[in-house]
Design a protein around this motif. Structure first.
Motif, PDB file in Angstrom:
ATOM      1  N   ALA A 277      -9.461   6.522 -12.265  1.00 51.32           N
ATOM      2  CA  ALA A 277     -10.847   6.495 -11.799  1.00 51.32           C
ATOM      3  C   ALA A 277     -11.260   7.765 -11.060  1.00 51.32           C
ATOM      4  N   ASN A 278     -12.561   8.054 -11.150  1.00 48.84           N
ATOM      5  CA  ASN A 278     -13.155   9.170 -10.426  1.00 48.84           C
ATOM      6  C   ASN A 278     -14.530   8.792  -9.916  1.00 48.84           C
ATOM      7  N   GLN A 279     -14.628   8.564  -8.638  1.00 46.43           N
ATOM      8  CA  GLN A 279     -15.922   8.397  -7.972  1.00 46.43           C
ATOM      9  C   GLN A 279     -16.076   9.418  -6.861  1.00 46.43           C
ATOM     10  N   VAL A 280     -15.234  10.469  -6.858  1.00 46.38           N
ATOM     11  CA  VAL A 280     -15.190  11.361  -5.705  1.00 46.38           C
ATOM     12  C   VAL A 280     -15.233  12.852  -6.017  1.00 46.38           C
ATOM     13  N   GLU A 281     -14.940  13.263  -7.231  1.00 45.81           N
ATOM     14  CA  GLU A 281     -14.726  14.685  -7.529  1.00 45.81           C
ATOM     15  C   GLU A 281     -15.740  15.244  -8.519  1.00 45.81           C
ATOM     16  N   ALA A 282     -16.231  16.433  -8.204  1.00 46.77           N
ATOM     17  CA  ALA A 282     -17.038  17.228  -9.133  1.00 46.77           C
ATOM     18  C   ALA A 282     -16.338  18.578  -9.261  1.00 46.77           C
ATOM     19  N   ILE A 283     -16.200  19.069 -10.491  1.00 49.01           N
ATOM     20  CA  ILE A 283     -15.512  20.342 -10.709  1.00 49.01           C
ATOM     21  C   ILE A 283     -16.331  21.212 -11.652  1.00 49.01           C
TER      22      ILE A 283
ATOM     23  N   ALA B 211     -18.534  -0.080  -8.653  1.00 47.11           N
ATOM     24  CA  ALA B 211     -17.664   1.085  -8.646  1.00 47.11           C
ATOM     25  C   ALA B 211     -17.117   1.427 -10.026  1.00 47.11           C
ATOM     26  N   LYS B 212     -16.811   0.452 -10.824  1.00 48.28           N
ATOM     27  CA  LYS B 212     -16.208   0.716 -12.115  1.00 48.28           C
ATOM     28  C   LYS B 212     -17.213   1.239 -13.134  1.00 48.28           C
ATOM     29  N   GLN B 213     -18.483   1.065 -12.891  1.00 46.45           N
ATOM     30  CA  GLN B 213     -19.487   1.496 -13.859  1.00 46.45           C
ATOM     31  C   GLN B 213     -20.029   2.890 -13.601  1.00 46.45           C
ATOM     32  N   HIS B 214     -19.821   3.414 -12.424  1.00 43.81           N
ATOM     33  CA  HIS B 214     -20.443   4.685 -12.079  1.00 43.81           C
ATOM     34  C   HIS B 214     -19.408   5.652 -11.546  1.00 43.81           C
ATOM     35  N   GLY B 215     -18.924   6.502 -12.422  1.00 46.99           N
ATOM     36  CA  GLY B 215     -17.951   7.499 -12.018  1.00 46.99           C
ATOM     37  C   GLY B 215     -18.611   8.845 -11.872  1.00 46.99           C
ATOM     38  N   ALA B 216     -18.067   9.669 -11.039  1.00 43.21           N
ATOM     39  CA  ALA B 216     -18.514  11.050 -10.947  1.00 43.21           C
ATOM     40  C   ALA B 216     -17.871  11.795 -12.110  1.00 43.21           C
ATOM     41  N   ASP B 217     -18.456  12.825 -12.528  1.00 49.56           N
ATOM     42  CA  ASP B 217     -17.931  13.577 -13.653  1.00 49.56           C
ATOM     43  C   ASP B 217     -17.556  14.968 -13.251  1.00 49.56           C
TER      44      ASP B 217
ATOM     45  N   LEU C 182     -23.354  13.922  -6.205  1.00 45.87           N
ATOM     46  CA  LEU C 182     -23.424  14.848  -5.075  1.00 45.87           C
ATOM     47  C   LEU C 182     -24.634  14.621  -4.171  1.00 45.87           C
ATOM     48  N   LEU C 183     -25.710  14.113  -4.746  1.00 41.21           N
ATOM     49  CA  LEU C 183     -26.913  13.881  -3.946  1.00 41.21           C
ATOM     50  C   LEU C 183     -27.104  12.407  -3.577  1.00 41.21           C
ATOM     51  N   GLY C 184     -26.145  11.555  -3.937  1.00 42.55           N
ATOM     52  CA  GLY C 184     -26.234  10.140  -3.588  1.00 42.55           C
ATOM     53  C   GLY C 184     -27.415   9.443  -4.229  1.00 42.55           C
ATOM     54  N   GLU C 185     -27.714   9.783  -5.474  1.00 46.31           N
ATOM     55  CA  GLU C 185     -28.876   9.194  -6.146  1.00 46.31           C
ATOM     56  C   GLU C 185     -28.602   7.791  -6.687  1.00 46.31           C
ATOM     57  N   HIS C 186     -27.362   7.394  -6.786  1.00 46.66           N
ATOM     58  CA  HIS C 186     -27.017   6.043  -7.213  1.00 46.66           C
ATOM     59  C   HIS C 186     -26.538   5.260  -6.001  1.00 46.66           C
ATOM     60  N   GLU C 187     -26.809   3.984  -5.985  1.00 44.22           N
ATOM     61  CA  GLU C 187     -26.460   3.135  -4.841  1.00 44.22           C
ATOM     62  C   GLU C 187     -24.991   3.259  -4.438  1.00 44.22           C
ATOM     63  N   PHE C 188     -24.111   3.364  -5.409  1.00 44.60           N
ATOM     64  CA  PHE C 188     -22.680   3.470  -5.113  1.00 44.60           C
ATOM     65  C   PHE C 188     -22.368   4.690  -4.252  1.00 44.60           C
ATOM     66  N   PHE C 189     -23.026   5.808  -4.532  1.00 42.45           N
ATOM     67  CA  PHE C 189     -22.698   7.064  -3.861  1.00 42.45           C
ATOM     68  C   PHE C 189     -23.389   7.240  -2.507  1.00 42.45           C
ATOM     69  N   LYS C 190     -24.335   6.385  -2.176  1.00 41.34           N
ATOM     70  CA  LYS C 190     -25.085   6.546  -0.928  1.00 41.34           C
ATOM     71  C   LYS C 190     -24.221   6.423   0.324  1.00 41.34           C
ATOM     72  N   SER C 191     -23.140   5.666   0.252  1.00 34.38           N
ATOM     73  CA  SER C 191     -22.297   5.493   1.440  1.00 34.38           C
ATOM     74  C   SER C 191     -21.302   6.641   1.622  1.00 34.38           C
ATOM     75  N   GLN C 192     -21.199   7.528   0.656  1.00 33.26           N
ATOM     76  CA  GLN C 192     -20.271   8.650   0.776  1.00 33.26           C
ATOM     77  C   GLN C 192     -20.839   9.664   1.759  1.00 33.26           C
TER      78      GLN C 192
ATOM     79  N   PRO D 108     -18.468  -0.511  -1.934  1.00 33.65           N
ATOM     80  CA  PRO D 108     -19.241   0.167  -2.969  1.00 33.65           C
ATOM     81  C   PRO D 108     -19.800  -0.814  -3.977  1.00 33.65           C
ATOM     82  N   ILE D 109     -20.901  -0.429  -4.583  1.00 33.41           N
ATOM     83  CA  ILE D 109     -21.565  -1.254  -5.576  1.00 33.41           C
ATOM     84  C   ILE D 109     -21.207  -0.752  -6.959  1.00 33.41           C
TER      85      ILE D 109
END
Length: 130
Positions: free
Chosen positions: A48-54, A124-130, A78-88, A121-122
């Motif tokens: 899984a990847n919900q944390v890394e951008a390269i 989590a399995k459907q929204h990964g960072a790329d 990176l900008l928290g545009e999806h609900e899952f990423f807002k808490s990061q 997180p909301i």
């Protein structure tokens, strides 16, 4: 801590000469956990990847940032545009330049949240960072 891990990761990518989230048998979420970052247990394990951008091949931070923003998945993360990423709420950026490597410049951005401050997180399995 995230900046240290991101810097190590950027160096690793440069030395390998490729851009890939999955190297040395580690996916990004697992990489953070094994590096001592207390990622919330609700974050998926395994590949899984919900944390890394390269990114690679961008000489300066402005150019790399513009490329990230042009990518829907990177921008959302990176900008928290999806609900899952807002808490990061923690970020670490790493950069490494290796002239002999195919992309020369390698950028790694980790955006995550610590287990002790995390809200579940909301989806989590459907929204990964790329």
């Amino acid at each position: 801590m995230l900046s240290r891990i991101a810097s190590e990761r950027a160096r690793e990518l440069a030395e390998e000469g490729r851009i890939s989230h999955f190297t040395n048998g580690l996916a990004p979420n697992l990489r953070l956990r094994q590096s001592g970052y207390p990622l919330p247990r609700q974050y998926p394990h395994g590949g899984a990847n919900q944390v890394e951008a390269i990114a690679g091949g961008f000489a300066g931070p402005e150019e790399a940032w513009a490329a990230f923003k042009r990518s829907d998945r990177h921008r959302s993360h990176l900008l928290g545009e999806h609900e899952f990423f807002k808490s990061q709420d923690e970020i670490g950026v790493g950069f490494h330049r290796l002239r002999e490597s195919p992309h020369v410049e390698y950028w790694v951005v980790f955006v995550a949240t610590r287990a002790d401050t995390a809200h579940p997180p909301i989806a989590a399995k459907q929204h990964g960072a790329d």
